[in-house]
Write a protein that holds these residues in place. Sequence first.
Motif, PDB file in Angstrom:
ATOM      1  N   LEU A  88      50.331  -1.759 -57.040  1.00  0.00           N
ATOM      2  CA  LEU A  88      49.227  -0.845 -57.311  1.00  0.00           C
ATOM      3  C   LEU A  88      47.917  -1.605 -57.172  1.00  0.00           C
ATOM      4  O   LEU A  88      47.726  -2.652 -57.793  1.00  0.00           O
ATOM      5  CB  LEU A  88      49.354  -0.277 -58.728  1.00  0.00           C
ATOM      6  N   GLY A  89      47.024  -1.093 -56.343  1.00  0.00           N
ATOM      7  CA  GLY A  89      45.737  -1.743 -56.141  1.00  0.00           C
ATOM      8  C   GLY A  89      44.606  -0.910 -56.712  1.00  0.00           C
ATOM      9  O   GLY A  89      44.617   0.320 -56.621  1.00  0.00           O
ATOM     10  N   ILE A  90      43.616  -1.581 -57.330  1.00  0.00           N
ATOM     11  CA  ILE A  90      42.465  -0.894 -57.916  1.00  0.00           C
ATOM     12  C   ILE A  90      41.193  -1.615 -57.494  1.00  0.00           C
ATOM     13  O   ILE A  90      41.107  -2.843 -57.573  1.00  0.00           O
ATOM     14  CB  ILE A  90      42.539  -0.867 -59.453  1.00  0.00           C
ATOM     15  N   ALA A  91      40.224  -0.853 -57.042  1.00  0.00           N
ATOM     16  CA  ALA A  91      38.896  -1.390 -56.749  1.00  0.00           C
ATOM     17  C   ALA A  91      37.879  -0.590 -57.550  1.00  0.00           C
ATOM     18  O   ALA A  91      38.069   0.602 -57.811  1.00  0.00           O
ATOM     19  CB  ALA A  91      38.589  -1.296 -55.255  1.00  0.00           C
ATOM     20  N   LYS A  92      36.798  -1.258 -57.957  1.00  0.00           N
ATOM     21  CA  LYS A  92      35.769  -0.588 -58.755  1.00  0.00           C
ATOM     22  C   LYS A  92      34.398  -1.007 -58.252  1.00  0.00           C
ATOM     23  O   LYS A  92      34.097  -2.198 -58.152  1.00  0.00           O
ATOM     24  CB  LYS A  92      35.918  -0.954 -60.233  1.00  0.00           C
ATOM     25  N   ALA A  93      33.566  -0.019 -57.928  1.00  0.00           N
ATOM     26  CA  ALA A  93      32.208  -0.286 -57.456  1.00  0.00           C
ATOM     27  C   ALA A  93      31.215   0.372 -58.402  1.00  0.00           C
ATOM     28  O   ALA A  93      31.513   1.395 -59.030  1.00  0.00           O
ATOM     29  CB  ALA A  93      32.022   0.249 -56.035  1.00  0.00           C
ATOM     30  N   TYR A 119      19.015   4.707 -67.532  1.00  0.00           N
ATOM     31  CA  TYR A 119      19.293   4.483 -66.114  1.00  0.00           C
ATOM     32  C   TYR A 119      20.569   5.228 -65.727  1.00  0.00           C
ATOM     33  O   TYR A 119      21.541   5.265 -66.498  1.00  0.00           O
ATOM     34  CB  TYR A 119      19.478   2.991 -65.826  1.00  0.00           C
ATOM     35  N   ASN A 120      20.564   5.809 -64.531  1.00  0.00           N
ATOM     36  CA  ASN A 120      21.759   6.464 -64.011  1.00  0.00           C
ATOM     37  C   ASN A 120      22.677   5.414 -63.387  1.00  0.00           C
ATOM     38  O   ASN A 120      22.240   4.605 -62.560  1.00  0.00           O
ATOM     39  CB  ASN A 120      21.396   7.510 -62.957  1.00  0.00           C
ATOM     40  N   LEU A 121      23.932   5.416 -63.805  1.00  0.00           N
ATOM     41  CA  LEU A 121      24.912   4.457 -63.304  1.00  0.00           C
ATOM     42  C   LEU A 121      26.161   5.222 -62.876  1.00  0.00           C
ATOM     43  O   LEU A 121      26.685   6.039 -63.643  1.00  0.00           O
ATOM     44  CB  LEU A 121      25.271   3.442 -64.393  1.00  0.00           C
ATOM     45  N   THR A 122      26.616   4.975 -61.653  1.00  0.00           N
ATOM     46  CA  THR A 122      27.822   5.629 -61.140  1.00  0.00           C
ATOM     47  C   THR A 122      28.886   4.579 -60.850  1.00  0.00           C
ATOM     48  O   THR A 122      28.636   3.609 -60.127  1.00  0.00           O
ATOM     49  CB  THR A 122      27.521   6.415 -59.851  1.00  0.00           C
ATOM     50  N   TYR A 123      30.050   4.760 -61.458  1.00  0.00           N
ATOM     51  CA  TYR A 123      31.210   3.919 -61.162  1.00  0.00           C
ATOM     52  C   TYR A 123      32.138   4.691 -60.222  1.00  0.00           C
ATOM     53  O   TYR A 123      32.392   5.883 -60.435  1.00  0.00           O
ATOM     54  CB  TYR A 123      31.988   3.573 -62.432  1.00  0.00           C
ATOM     55  N   ARG A 145      42.477   2.270 -67.319  1.00  0.00           N
ATOM     56  CA  ARG A 145      41.796   2.028 -68.596  1.00  0.00           C
ATOM     57  C   ARG A 145      40.461   1.340 -68.354  1.00  0.00           C
ATOM     58  O   ARG A 145      40.374   0.411 -67.555  1.00  0.00           O
ATOM     59  CB  ARG A 145      42.651   1.149 -69.511  1.00  0.00           C
ATOM     60  N   ASP A 146      39.454   1.801 -69.092  1.00  0.00           N
ATOM     61  CA  ASP A 146      38.134   1.178 -68.977  1.00  0.00           C
ATOM     62  C   ASP A 146      37.421   1.293 -70.321  1.00  0.00           C
ATOM     63  O   ASP A 146      37.073   2.386 -70.767  1.00  0.00           O
ATOM     64  CB  ASP A 146      37.311   1.863 -67.889  1.00  0.00           C
ATOM     65  N   SER A 147      37.222   0.149 -70.992  1.00  0.00           N
ATOM     66  CA  SER A 147      36.530   0.122 -72.281  1.00  0.00           C
ATOM     67  C   SER A 147      35.044  -0.116 -72.043  1.00  0.00           C
ATOM     68  O   SER A 147      34.585  -1.249 -71.932  1.00  0.00           O
ATOM     69  CB  SER A 147      37.110  -0.974 -73.177  1.00  0.00           C
ATOM     70  N   LEU A 148      34.287   0.962 -71.961  1.00  0.00           N
ATOM     71  CA  LEU A 148      32.852   0.855 -71.715  1.00  0.00           C
ATOM     72  C   LEU A 148      32.120   0.306 -72.934  1.00  0.00           C
ATOM     73  O   LEU A 148      31.100  -0.374 -72.809  1.00  0.00           O
ATOM     74  CB  LEU A 148      32.294   2.227 -71.340  1.00  0.00           C
ATOM     75  N   ALA A 149      32.639   0.590 -74.137  1.00  0.00           N
ATOM     76  CA  ALA A 149      31.982   0.114 -75.360  1.00  0.00           C
ATOM     77  C   ALA A 149      31.962  -1.404 -75.421  1.00  0.00           C
ATOM     78  O   ALA A 149      31.054  -2.001 -76.000  1.00  0.00           O
ATOM     79  CB  ALA A 149      32.686   0.688 -76.586  1.00  0.00           C
ATOM     80  N   ALA A 150      32.972  -2.048 -74.826  1.00  0.00           N
ATOM     81  CA  ALA A 150      33.011  -3.509 -74.826  1.00  0.00           C
ATOM     82  C   ALA A 150      31.972  -4.097 -73.878  1.00  0.00           C
ATOM     83  O   ALA A 150      31.588  -5.255 -74.003  1.00  0.00           O
ATOM     84  CB  ALA A 150      34.402  -3.994 -74.428  1.00  0.00           C
ATOM     85  N   VAL A 151      31.516  -3.287 -72.916  1.00  0.00           N
ATOM     86  CA  VAL A 151      30.533  -3.755 -71.937  1.00  0.00           C
ATOM     87  C   VAL A 151      29.117  -3.528 -72.445  1.00  0.00           C
ATOM     88  O   VAL A 151      28.287  -4.431 -72.483  1.00  0.00           O
ATOM     89  CB  VAL A 151      30.725  -3.028 -70.592  1.00  0.00           C
ATOM     90  N   PHE A 152      28.842  -2.289 -72.872  1.00  0.00           N
ATOM     91  CA  PHE A 152      27.499  -1.933 -73.320  1.00  0.00           C
ATOM     92  C   PHE A 152      27.447  -2.006 -74.842  1.00  0.00           C
ATOM     93  O   PHE A 152      27.400  -0.998 -75.544  1.00  0.00           O
ATOM     94  CB  PHE A 152      27.128  -0.537 -72.823  1.00  0.00           C
ATOM     95  N   ALA A 201      29.157  -7.153 -67.007  1.00  0.00           N
ATOM     96  CA  ALA A 201      30.386  -7.321 -66.233  1.00  0.00           C
ATOM     97  C   ALA A 201      31.481  -6.439 -66.818  1.00  0.00           C
ATOM     98  O   ALA A 201      31.637  -6.350 -68.033  1.00  0.00           O
ATOM     99  CB  ALA A 201      30.819  -8.779 -66.244  1.00  0.00           C
ATOM    100  N   ASN A 202      32.238  -5.793 -65.951  1.00  0.00           N
ATOM    101  CA  ASN A 202      33.228  -4.832 -66.420  1.00  0.00           C
ATOM    102  C   ASN A 202      34.413  -4.787 -65.466  1.00  0.00           C
ATOM    103  O   ASN A 202      34.247  -4.889 -64.250  1.00  0.00           O
ATOM    104  CB  ASN A 202      32.575  -3.447 -66.535  1.00  0.00           C
ATOM    105  N   SER A 203      35.608  -4.647 -66.018  1.00  0.00           N
ATOM    106  CA  SER A 203      36.818  -4.485 -65.213  1.00  0.00           C
ATOM    107  C   SER A 203      37.613  -3.304 -65.737  1.00  0.00           C
ATOM    108  O   SER A 203      37.581  -3.006 -66.935  1.00  0.00           O
ATOM    109  CB  SER A 203      37.690  -5.747 -65.268  1.00  0.00           C
TER     110      SER A 203
END
Length: 392
Positions: A270-275, A288-292, A310-317, A384-386
């Motif tokens: 399984l491959g995942i990419a994030k931009a 600011y508008n941010l698009t993932y 899974r993506d923990s946004l609270a850990a980033v911001f 930074a976020n993964s």
Amino acid sequence: VTIVQGPTISAGSQLIANTSYDGVANPCLLASGSIIAPGKIDTIKWVVNVKLNGNNGPFTKSLTVSGRTPAGVTITDVANDGINPDAAGSTPTVINFGTLPEALIGISKEALPPVKVSDRTYDLTFKFKVKNYGRTDFTGVQVQDNLAVTFGDSVRIDSVSLSADAGFVVDSNYTGRGTLINLLVDTLSTLPKNTTRNITVFTRVTITEAISSFENQALVIGKYPTNQTIDDLSTDGSDPDPDNNGNPRDNSISTPIVIDGFVADTVTVLGIAKAAQLDSIPNADDTYNLTYKFVIKNYSTRTLTRIQLRDSLAAVFADSSNFIIAAPPALSAGSTLKLNPDFNGRTNVTMLIADSSSLAPGAADTLELKLRVLTDKKQTAIFANSAYGSAR
């Protein structure tokens, strides 16, 4: 600062007060010749008068005690906040002359190193510290921790057990799954002002997929006599207020759970990419508008099922930054994935409903997530976020 009453010792003590103590040139509270017997607890009390000159604090202070054993070995300890000398840690005592809020509660969560039981099975221990920082007693306290949301489809929760300090009553129905996420019986759990109580959760888990890194937060809710409530999200570690500013609500870092030593027995297909795309010009409200954009692809020759992202946004911001989800996440046309409507990036970090998500051999899907981000940082900041994916 002036000394109103010098050090006094509890009755029957073999400690000797230092009558020359002034807190500045002579900071030692005890005189030479002081002795404390094995298992003995002694109390030292002194009174000071403080002129604030407009500075109401908070002020932090720690004491250091030292002694010499019969073998001539010098041992030391740094004081921990409270009246229990056995408590672990060295949290400074905070004195705040400002007006404390009527109700203020804080919680921390610490994950101890996992203990391997067998190839994929581990014992995990979590320690919670709950403290009343306000002016009123809490007549009911609840702590909620949803382990199923944390581990998702990658971990099977085999068993759970709880223990807590006196004053807290654990809920024997707690499983960490579904609606059974309350650690305490709130009607029987209290927390007087300036009191700290601890909870320990032990769970045995089995890893079912090739993911061994997770993040988790608990929620504490305090009820006070006017039948109102206040809550706080847990912060990582053993101190609900690690910056010692008297306000635990500005500390809410997720607790990382890393199960070291686990090696998947298959190579992931399984491959995942994030931009990320950030608008350089802020909105009228300084956000600011941010698009993932996430791309998930099946590189195998068979259909992958139970897809999860899974993506923990609270850990980033965290700390001086915040975010809101500006629009519901969107999938590409004809997608065979199913979105989780409860995803919020904070307490719920699973973006898909795994039971209803699959990918055909060689197929790829795209997920788009739009945020609005607000930051108090005055200089250029890097976030930074993964994201983490799994499949079966």
